[in-house]
Design a protein around this motif. Sequence first.
Motif, PDB file in Angstrom:
ATOM      1  N   LYS A 320       0.829  -1.213   0.000  1.00 20.17           N
ATOM      2  CA  LYS A 320       0.000   0.000   0.000  1.00 20.17           C
ATOM      3  C   LYS A 320       0.859   1.257   0.000  1.00 20.17           C
ATOM      4  CE  LYS A 320      -4.159  -1.960   2.099  1.00 20.17           C
ATOM      5  NZ  LYS A 320      -5.089  -1.941   3.264  1.00 20.17           N
ATOM      6  N   TRP A 321       2.020   1.187   0.664  1.00 22.90           N
ATOM      7  CA  TRP A 321       2.936   2.337   0.618  1.00 22.90           C
ATOM      8  C   TRP A 321       3.404   2.576  -0.816  1.00 22.90           C
ATOM      9  CZ3 TRP A 321       7.996   1.951  -1.078  1.00 22.90           C
ATOM     10  CH2 TRP A 321       8.717   3.160  -1.068  1.00 22.90           C
ATOM     11  N   MET A 322       3.757   1.521  -1.544  1.00 21.41           N
ATOM     12  CA  MET A 322       4.193   1.679  -2.940  1.00 21.41           C
ATOM     13  C   MET A 322       3.081   2.309  -3.781  1.00 21.41           C
ATOM     14  SD  MET A 322       6.708  -1.350  -4.234  1.00 21.41           S
ATOM     15  CE  MET A 322       5.572  -2.697  -4.075  1.00 21.41           C
ATOM     16  N   ASP A 323       1.863   1.809  -3.644  1.00 21.18           N
ATOM     17  CA  ASP A 323       0.742   2.354  -4.416  1.00 21.18           C
ATOM     18  C   ASP A 323       0.530   3.831  -4.087  1.00 21.18           C
ATOM     19  OD1 ASP A 323       0.385  -0.213  -5.388  1.00 21.18           O
ATOM     20  OD2 ASP A 323      -1.235  -0.699  -3.988  1.00 21.18           O
ATOM     21  N   TYR A 324       0.603   4.158  -2.816  1.00 25.13           N
ATOM     22  CA  TYR A 324       0.361   5.539  -2.386  1.00 25.13           C
ATOM     23  C   TYR A 324       1.489   6.465  -2.842  1.00 25.13           C
ATOM     24  CZ  TYR A 324      -1.969   9.047   0.487  1.00 25.13           C
ATOM     25  OH  TYR A 324      -2.668  10.150   0.909  1.00 25.13           O
ATOM     26  N   THR A 325       2.709   5.948  -2.859  1.00 24.09           N
ATOM     27  CA  THR A 325       3.848   6.752  -3.310  1.00 24.09           C
ATOM     28  C   THR A 325       3.693   7.133  -4.779  1.00 24.09           C
ATOM     29  OG1 THR A 325       5.328   5.744  -1.693  1.00 24.09           O
ATOM     30  CG2 THR A 325       6.351   6.758  -3.617  1.00 24.09           C
ATOM     31  N   ARG A 327       0.851   7.439  -6.366  1.00 24.71           N
ATOM     32  CA  ARG A 327      -0.212   8.463  -6.376  1.00 24.71           C
ATOM     33  C   ARG A 327       0.350   9.830  -6.018  1.00 24.71           C
ATOM     34  NH1 ARG A 327      -5.018   7.019  -2.553  1.00 24.71           N
ATOM     35  NH2 ARG A 327      -5.668   9.095  -3.312  1.00 24.71           N
ATOM     36  N   ARG A 328       1.197   9.875  -5.016  1.00 19.82           N
ATOM     37  CA  ARG A 328       1.806  11.146  -4.617  1.00 19.82           C
ATOM     38  C   ARG A 328       2.654  11.723  -5.753  1.00 19.82           C
ATOM     39  NH1 ARG A 328       3.760   9.830   1.624  1.00 19.82           N
ATOM     40  NH2 ARG A 328       2.106  11.013   2.681  1.00 19.82           N
ATOM     41  N   MET A 329       3.477  10.902  -6.354  1.00 19.21           N
ATOM     42  CA  MET A 329       4.336  11.398  -7.429  1.00 19.21           C
ATOM     43  C   MET A 329       3.502  11.924  -8.593  1.00 19.21           C
ATOM     44  SD  MET A 329       7.429   8.576  -7.381  1.00 19.21           S
ATOM     45  CE  MET A 329       8.452   9.492  -8.555  1.00 19.21           C
ATOM     46  N   ASP A 330       2.398  11.241  -8.910  1.00 19.36           N
ATOM     47  CA  ASP A 330       1.504  11.719  -9.968  1.00 19.36           C
ATOM     48  C   ASP A 330       0.910  13.076  -9.629  1.00 19.36           C
ATOM     49  OD1 ASP A 330       1.877   9.482 -11.535  1.00 19.36           O
ATOM     50  OD2 ASP A 330       0.096   8.440 -10.806  1.00 19.36           O
ATOM     51  N   ASN A 331       0.667  13.309  -8.354  1.00 17.62           N
ATOM     52  CA  ASN A 331       0.062  14.564  -7.920  1.00 17.62           C
ATOM     53  C   ASN A 331       1.087  15.666  -7.731  1.00 17.62           C
ATOM     54  OD1 ASN A 331      -0.789  16.296  -5.255  1.00 17.62           O
ATOM     55  ND2 ASN A 331      -2.586  15.861  -6.529  1.00 17.62           N
ATOM     56  N   TRP A 332       2.287  15.296  -7.324  1.00 17.19           N
ATOM     57  CA  TRP A 332       3.292  16.286  -6.949  1.00 17.19           C
ATOM     58  C   TRP A 332       4.178  16.749  -8.098  1.00 17.19           C
ATOM     59  CZ3 TRP A 332       5.426  13.809  -1.755  1.00 17.19           C
ATOM     60  CH2 TRP A 332       4.369  13.760  -0.823  1.00 17.19           C
ATOM     61  N   GLY A 333       4.095  16.110  -9.250  1.00 16.62           N
ATOM     62  CA  GLY A 333       4.942  16.525 -10.362  1.00 16.62           C
ATOM     63  C   GLY A 333       6.348  15.975 -10.274  1.00 16.62           C
ATOM     64  N   LEU A 334       6.485  14.754  -9.808  1.00 23.08           N
ATOM     65  CA  LEU A 334       7.786  14.079  -9.744  1.00 23.08           C
ATOM     66  C   LEU A 334       7.732  12.887 -10.698  1.00 23.08           C
ATOM     67  CD1 LEU A 334       8.295  14.105  -5.869  1.00 23.08           C
ATOM     68  CD2 LEU A 334       9.215  15.721  -7.536  1.00 23.08           C
ATOM     69  N   ASN A 335       8.554  12.912 -11.726  1.00 26.94           N
ATOM     70  CA  ASN A 335       8.467  11.873 -12.754  1.00 26.94           C
ATOM     71  C   ASN A 335       9.578  10.833 -12.686  1.00 26.94           C
ATOM     72  OD1 ASN A 335      10.702  13.210 -13.796  1.00 26.94           O
ATOM     73  ND2 ASN A 335       9.609  14.093 -15.554  1.00 26.94           N
ATOM     74  N   THR A 336      10.460  10.918 -11.649  1.00 27.74           N
ATOM     75  CA  THR A 336      11.594  10.007 -11.578  1.00 27.74           C
ATOM     76  C   THR A 336      11.818   9.505 -10.157  1.00 27.74           C
ATOM     77  OG1 THR A 336      12.677  11.279 -13.347  1.00 27.74           O
ATOM     78  CG2 THR A 336      14.044   9.704 -12.125  1.00 27.74           C
ATOM     79  N   ILE A 337      11.961   8.202 -10.010  1.00 24.07           N
ATOM     80  CA  ILE A 337      12.410   7.600  -8.753  1.00 24.07           C
ATOM     81  C   ILE A 337      13.930   7.652  -8.783  1.00 24.07           C
ATOM     82  CG2 ILE A 337      12.438   5.493  -7.364  1.00 24.07           C
ATOM     83  CD1 ILE A 337       9.798   4.707  -8.838  1.00 24.07           C
ATOM     84  N   ALA A 338      14.498   8.544  -8.005  1.00 20.79           N
ATOM     85  CA  ALA A 338      15.928   8.841  -8.115  1.00 20.79           C
ATOM     86  C   ALA A 338      16.767   7.946  -7.200  1.00 20.79           C
ATOM     87  CB  ALA A 338      16.162  10.317  -7.829  1.00 20.79           C
ATOM     88  N   ASN A 339      18.026   8.280  -7.086  1.00 15.67           N
ATOM     89  CA  ASN A 339      19.028   7.435  -6.433  1.00 15.67           C
ATOM     90  C   ASN A 339      18.641   7.030  -5.017  1.00 15.67           C
ATOM     91  OD1 ASN A 339      21.521   6.459  -7.502  1.00 15.67           O
ATOM     92  ND2 ASN A 339      22.576   7.471  -5.824  1.00 15.67           N
ATOM     93  N   TRP A 340      19.207   5.923  -4.556  1.00 13.84           N
ATOM     94  CA  TRP A 340      19.046   5.407  -3.194  1.00 13.84           C
ATOM     95  C   TRP A 340      17.607   4.989  -2.889  1.00 13.84           C
ATOM     96  CZ3 TRP A 340      23.893   5.177  -2.974  1.00 13.84           C
ATOM     97  CH2 TRP A 340      24.746   6.275  -3.143  1.00 13.84           C
ATOM     98  N   SER A 341      16.772   4.836  -3.881  1.00 10.54           N
ATOM     99  CA  SER A 341      15.366   4.504  -3.645  1.00 10.54           C
ATOM    100  C   SER A 341      15.144   3.000  -3.592  1.00 10.54           C
ATOM    101  CB  SER A 341      14.478   5.131  -4.722  1.00 10.54           C
ATOM    102  OG  SER A 341      14.491   6.541  -4.627  1.00 10.54           O
ATOM    103  N   ASP A 342      13.984   2.611  -3.095  1.00 12.69           N
ATOM    104  CA  ASP A 342      13.630   1.199  -2.963  1.00 12.69           C
ATOM    105  C   ASP A 342      13.641   0.524  -4.336  1.00 12.69           C
ATOM    106  OD1 ASP A 342      12.335  -1.019  -1.303  1.00 12.69           O
ATOM    107  OD2 ASP A 342      10.942  -0.791  -2.958  1.00 12.69           O
ATOM    108  N   PRO A 343      14.438  -0.526  -4.519  1.00 14.52           N
ATOM    109  CA  PRO A 343      14.547  -1.137  -5.842  1.00 14.52           C
ATOM    110  C   PRO A 343      13.258  -1.796  -6.311  1.00 14.52           C
ATOM    111  CG  PRO A 343      15.728  -2.444  -4.203  1.00 14.52           C
ATOM    112  CD  PRO A 343      15.331  -1.168  -3.533  1.00 14.52           C
ATOM    113  N   GLY A 347      11.353  -1.176  -9.768  1.00 20.95           N
ATOM    114  CA  GLY A 347      11.058  -2.318 -10.624  1.00 20.95           C
ATOM    115  C   GLY A 347       9.585  -2.628 -10.784  1.00 20.95           C
ATOM    116  N   SER A 348       8.714  -1.816 -10.183  1.00 17.40           N
ATOM    117  CA  SER A 348       7.270  -2.062 -10.293  1.00 17.40           C
ATOM    118  C   SER A 348       6.689  -1.551 -11.608  1.00 17.40           C
ATOM    119  CB  SER A 348       6.536  -1.413  -9.111  1.00 17.40           C
ATOM    120  OG  SER A 348       6.642   0.006  -9.159  1.00 17.40           O
ATOM    121  N   HIS A 349       7.531  -0.878 -12.430  1.00 18.39           N
ATOM    122  CA  HIS A 349       7.157  -0.447 -13.785  1.00 18.39           C
ATOM    123  C   HIS A 349       5.994   0.539 -13.794  1.00 18.39           C
ATOM    124  CE1 HIS A 349       9.168  -4.412 -14.344  1.00 18.39           C
ATOM    125  NE2 HIS A 349       9.840  -3.685 -15.211  1.00 18.39           N
TER     126      HIS A 349
END
Length: 631
Positions: A320-325, A327-343, A347-349
């Motif tokens: 649920k955290w992944m799904d919500y994250t 959603r947040r990125m779609d709302n916040w204008g962040l289009n990239t999962i950057a360095n040091w992030s959960d692999p 990989g969830s595509h």
Amino acid sequence: MKNLFLFLKIIFLLLFAACNEKKEPFIVKFEGEIKEQKWSIKELNPDLPSDWSGYRYLTFELKSSTTQRFDLRLYDTSGIRRLTIQPFQGPWIRASIPLVNFQTRNTKGMDLAAIGKTARPGYWIGFTSAVGPISKIDSLGVSMRFPIGSPALEIRNVQLTMNALDTIFGPVPLVDEFGQWILADWPGKAKSLDDLQKAWSEEDKSLKPGNFNISKYGGFLEIRVKATGFFRVEQINGKWWFVDPEGYLFFSTGSTGIGPRSEFSRVRGREYIFKAMPPSEEVNAAGPIPNQSAVTISRSNSSFFSWNLYRRFGKDWYQKWMDYTVRRMDNWGLNTIANWSDPTLGGSHRKAYVATLRGWGIETGQMGMPDVYDPGYEELVNKAADQQCTPRKDDPLLLGYFIGNEPAWPNRELELVNVILKGEKTPMQIELKKYLKKVDTPELRKAFIYRTYAKFISTVNAAVKKHDQNHLNLGLRFGGSAPDEIIRASKGFDVFSFNNYGYVVNPNTIKRISDLTGLPMIIGEFHFGVPGRGLAPGLAQTVNQEERGVAYSYYVENAAANPAIIGTHWFQWIDQPSTGRNDGENYNIGFVDVTDQPYNELVNAAKQTFKRLFAVHSGKEVPVSRKALTQ
């Protein structure tokens, strides 16, 4: 006899009172751009000698009203010795500062973060190059740059010791059951689980996809060029862009460290400063997170953030955290999962992501320089590249690879040579001695390091390209600017990356890199923070949360206005723990806090900035001009 007894009683009481007299602390109130207070060592303690070289620690007690770092200076007759101290906010602590760090620079560590500081129980120490003898000390000083809110520092009981006596006196506990700093208050601080559930519910109701006119990969729909099915770079009308797999122009905005736990909050030996500890059984009930061994909560390191995610989402909190994250990125204008992030998130595509490659020997190399002269080095690199790149080579959402992070040795090449020569016998040491056998000069020593780096880069880049010809090589993520020789030797990158902590990216730095490489650039890390909540402001501060949002917009838009910059990645998704991660950092640098509540001022700035990025980078609109207040 009675008079004698009375006399002896009075003497005893006077001696007892003298022994238990509480010494008044020395108090400094920091105001102005730079404030320094200086005392003679005899003023601090009449018993202090001038020669400190026979002792191991400078020990004193301190209490700071702020988490802003301050300089601790020793004045020797031959010069100033300086360290940086970042203290906890509020409690009295005892600090034992290793005197060796005033005398010589640290050379242990594979990157800038590791080589630049060390954690202590109630503070951390930042190393500097202002080192030397401490045999003729006459005074001690403290100073702070750009203090916010007239912070105060109290110091008492200054002494020299042979043993470390660090401790946290209190008042304790310092951290509540949600991971928040007890000795501070702020709007939105959770007083109960009901408070949190109400805040989470309100965010959930308002979280809808933003109207950004972007492709499924995050590219801008205004212009479409050649599509290859993978991310690539192209210079169009004099401006560099990423191009997404469908051919839409893409400017990478994202956050590093998007993960389900905060970094290690050191617990062992400090259990008494926590009101409660996360229950590992409940937090791990969702099962282990693939490829992330750090998920295990232990009494030596704990993640209050994970505990709060469990409180928010229940037993299947991780999915649920992944799904919500997303959603947040779609709302916040962040289009990239950057360095040091959960692999697993990458990989969830569902979002473009970067991958950080390891296994080149950086972790075990001297000051982060791997032994490229080892006969088995090429095989080691090839195997590591195969394991990491081959499974990803057909993934269209992979933006590209970073091959390393903030090497510690640039601008310290001569120190690295000394470390190699004084260390154990290795293939690199043998090669270095052979190189210097006929002539040994500082210039040749530097040249050997640049030659070694070039060999490292060519070996790694060739292996990455061998096992994945589809994806971009995003470079090494230098820590700030690197010497020209290193930049020239950085061949084989598709994008040149560097981390840049400041209020704007220096145009001269961009031009220098562009002239030397001809490559587009990505900013791998930047951030702004505010002192308070038991958290420090990080490497670039603002006076409050609103100004943090202002600083974000100014930084990103002015970077995007440069034709060579094609991405800016914020560091990081979550605030660091108030008690410090493994190296002591406890920065207010998150998009969300420890209770998984977003900083709306920063979030709103990110939304508005992303809406303007295509026009700003295209040159159709000028970047914002308002600068943040920093003091």
